[in-house]
Design an enzyme around this catalytic site. Structure first.
Site, mmCIF file in Angstrom:
data_model
loop_
_atom_site.group_PDB
_atom_site.id
_atom_site.type_symbol
_atom_site.label_atom_id
_atom_site.label_comp_id
_atom_site.label_asym_id
_atom_site.label_seq_id
_atom_site.Cartn_x
_atom_site.Cartn_y
_atom_site.Cartn_z
ATOM 1 N N CYS A 13 0.821 -1.315 0.107
ATOM 2 C CA CYS A 13 -0.010 0.071 0.041
ATOM 3 C C CYS A 13 0.713 1.069 -0.062
ATOM 4 O O CYS A 13 1.625 0.989 0.068
ATOM 5 C CB CYS A 13 -1.424 0.201 1.361
ATOM 6 S SG CYS A 13 -0.255 0.125 2.815
ATOM 7 N N ASN A 16 2.217 1.401 4.344
ATOM 8 C CA ASN A 16 2.679 0.320 4.748
ATOM 9 C C ASN A 16 1.912 0.093 6.763
ATOM 10 O O ASN A 16 2.794 -0.448 7.046
ATOM 11 C CB ASN A 16 3.993 -0.745 4.454
ATOM 12 C CG ASN A 16 4.361 -1.208 5.063
ATOM 13 O OD1 ASN A 16 5.189 -1.958 5.479
ATOM 14 N ND2 ASN A 16 3.522 -2.062 5.334
ATOM 15 N N CYS A 18 -1.427 0.684 7.569
ATOM 16 C CA CYS A 18 -2.618 0.372 7.660
ATOM 17 C C CYS A 18 -3.233 -1.008 6.199
ATOM 18 O O CYS A 18 -3.346 -1.773 7.448
ATOM 19 C CB CYS A 18 -3.298 1.725 7.269
ATOM 20 S SG CYS A 18 -3.054 2.735 8.008
ATOM 21 N N ARG A 19 -3.222 -0.391 6.110
ATOM 22 C CA ARG A 19 -4.021 -1.726 4.892
ATOM 23 C C ARG A 19 -3.124 -2.942 4.370
ATOM 24 O O ARG A 19 -3.912 -3.930 4.377
ATOM 25 C CB ARG A 19 -4.671 -1.110 3.429
ATOM 26 C CG ARG A 19 -5.602 0.199 3.284
ATOM 27 C CD ARG A 19 -5.741 0.917 2.119
ATOM 28 N NE ARG A 19 -4.392 1.237 2.083
ATOM 29 C CZ ARG A 19 -4.127 2.670 0.629
ATOM 30 N NH1 ARG A 19 -5.063 2.037 -0.410
ATOM 31 N NH2 ARG A 19 -2.818 2.873 0.357
ATOM 32 N N SER A 20 -1.868 -2.637 4.304
ATOM 33 C CA SER A 20 -1.072 -4.251 3.728
ATOM 34 C C SER A 20 -0.730 -4.971 4.630
ATOM 35 O O SER A 20 -0.534 -5.880 4.868
ATOM 36 C CB SER A 20 0.123 -3.714 3.168
ATOM 37 O OG SER A 20 0.764 -3.017 3.366
ATOM 38 N N ASP A 131 -7.904 3.721 1.156
ATOM 39 C CA ASP A 131 -6.691 3.968 2.546
ATOM 40 C C ASP A 131 -8.210 5.463 3.822
ATOM 41 O O ASP A 131 -8.708 5.852 3.425
ATOM 42 C CB ASP A 131 -6.379 5.113 1.186
ATOM 43 C CG ASP A 131 -5.094 5.998 2.467
ATOM 44 O OD1 ASP A 131 -5.357 5.343 3.399
ATOM 45 O OD2 ASP A 131 -4.016 6.444 2.484
HETATM 46 P P1 4NP Z 1 -1.762 2.778 4.083
HETATM 47 O O1 4NP Z 1 -2.480 4.528 4.430
HETATM 48 O O2 4NP Z 1 -1.416 3.298 2.947
HETATM 49 O O3 4NP Z 1 -2.776 2.089 3.928
HETATM 50 O O4 4NP Z 1 -0.820 2.512 4.700
HETATM 51 C C1 4NP Z 1 -1.645 5.460 4.957
HETATM 52 C C2 4NP Z 1 -0.556 6.025 6.030
HETATM 53 C C3 4NP Z 1 -0.273 6.725 5.766
HETATM 54 C C4 4NP Z 1 -0.582 7.761 5.423
HETATM 55 C C5 4NP Z 1 -1.269 7.394 3.673
HETATM 56 C C6 4NP Z 1 -2.063 6.383 4.258
HETATM 57 N N1 4NP Z 1 0.521 9.303 5.015
HETATM 58 O O5 4NP Z 1 0.430 10.098 4.373
HETATM 59 O O6 4NP Z 1 1.002 9.440 6.069
#
Ligand code: 4NP
Length: 163
Positions: A13, A16, A18-20, A131
């Site tokens: 994702c 790294n 939340c989703r992955s 997201d």
């Molecule tokens: P992820 O979510 O891609 O599912 O881990 C996010 C985590 C952090 C951020 C964006 C999405 N960020 O902008 O810091």
């Protein structure tokens, strides 16, 4: 006789956190239940580097913990060598997939990179895992539901690729 090399999967994702990591934890629990831990090795990574070294987001961890899935990963950024090394890379959304495709040849991308939700039986053409990072708390539950129902059909695909 030499044991065959394990099949290595990486969920990718943006951050790294939340989703992955959730997909890594849910898929790990599934392959443990099926007794496949020695044949399938799971990783996760982000396309971005802002959170490298961090544990998963506390809201994602709490949602997963409520369902009995511990999330223990530390964020890392995907590298070109990872794409060479792993057998299958699951992008959690289309922007993640586009970045991964820039990092390898079209032939490698066609062979190894898939959108995670292309295995979601309820995707209805919506191929992004949303997201949840900047959204409300119920976004984490929604992501859990998507990941939870998509992992079993994904495992069927993985098994077909291992044969
Ligand atoms: P992820 O979510 O891609 O599912 O881990 C996010 C985590 C952090 C951020 C964006 C999405 N960020 O902008 O810091």
């Amino acid at each position: 006789m030499a044991a065959s090399k394990p099949f290595e999967i990486c969920f990718v994702c943006l951050g790294n956190i939340c989703r992955s990591p959730l997909a890594e934890g849910v898929f790990q629990a599934l392959i443990k239940e099926k007794g496949l831990e020695n044949q399938i090795i799971i990783h996760s990574a982000g396309t971005g580097n802002w959170h490298v070294g961090s544990p998963p987001d506390a809201r994602m961890k709490a949602t997963a913990r409520k369902k009995g899935v511990p999330l223990t990963s530390r964020a890392q950024q995907i590298q070109p060598g990872d794409i060479r090394r792993f057998d299958l890379i699951l992008a959690m959304d289309q922007s993640n997939r586009d970045i991964l495709e820039y990092m390898c040849s079209p032939e490698v991308a066609a062979k190894k990179i898939r959108l995670f939700r292309s295995f979601d039986p309820e995707a209805n053409g919506d191929l992004d895992v949303p997201d949840p990072y900047y959204g409300r708390d119920d976004g984490f539950e929604h992501v859990f539901q998507i990941v939870h129902r998509t992992c079993p059909p994904l495992l069927d695909y993985v098994k077909s690729q291992m044969e």
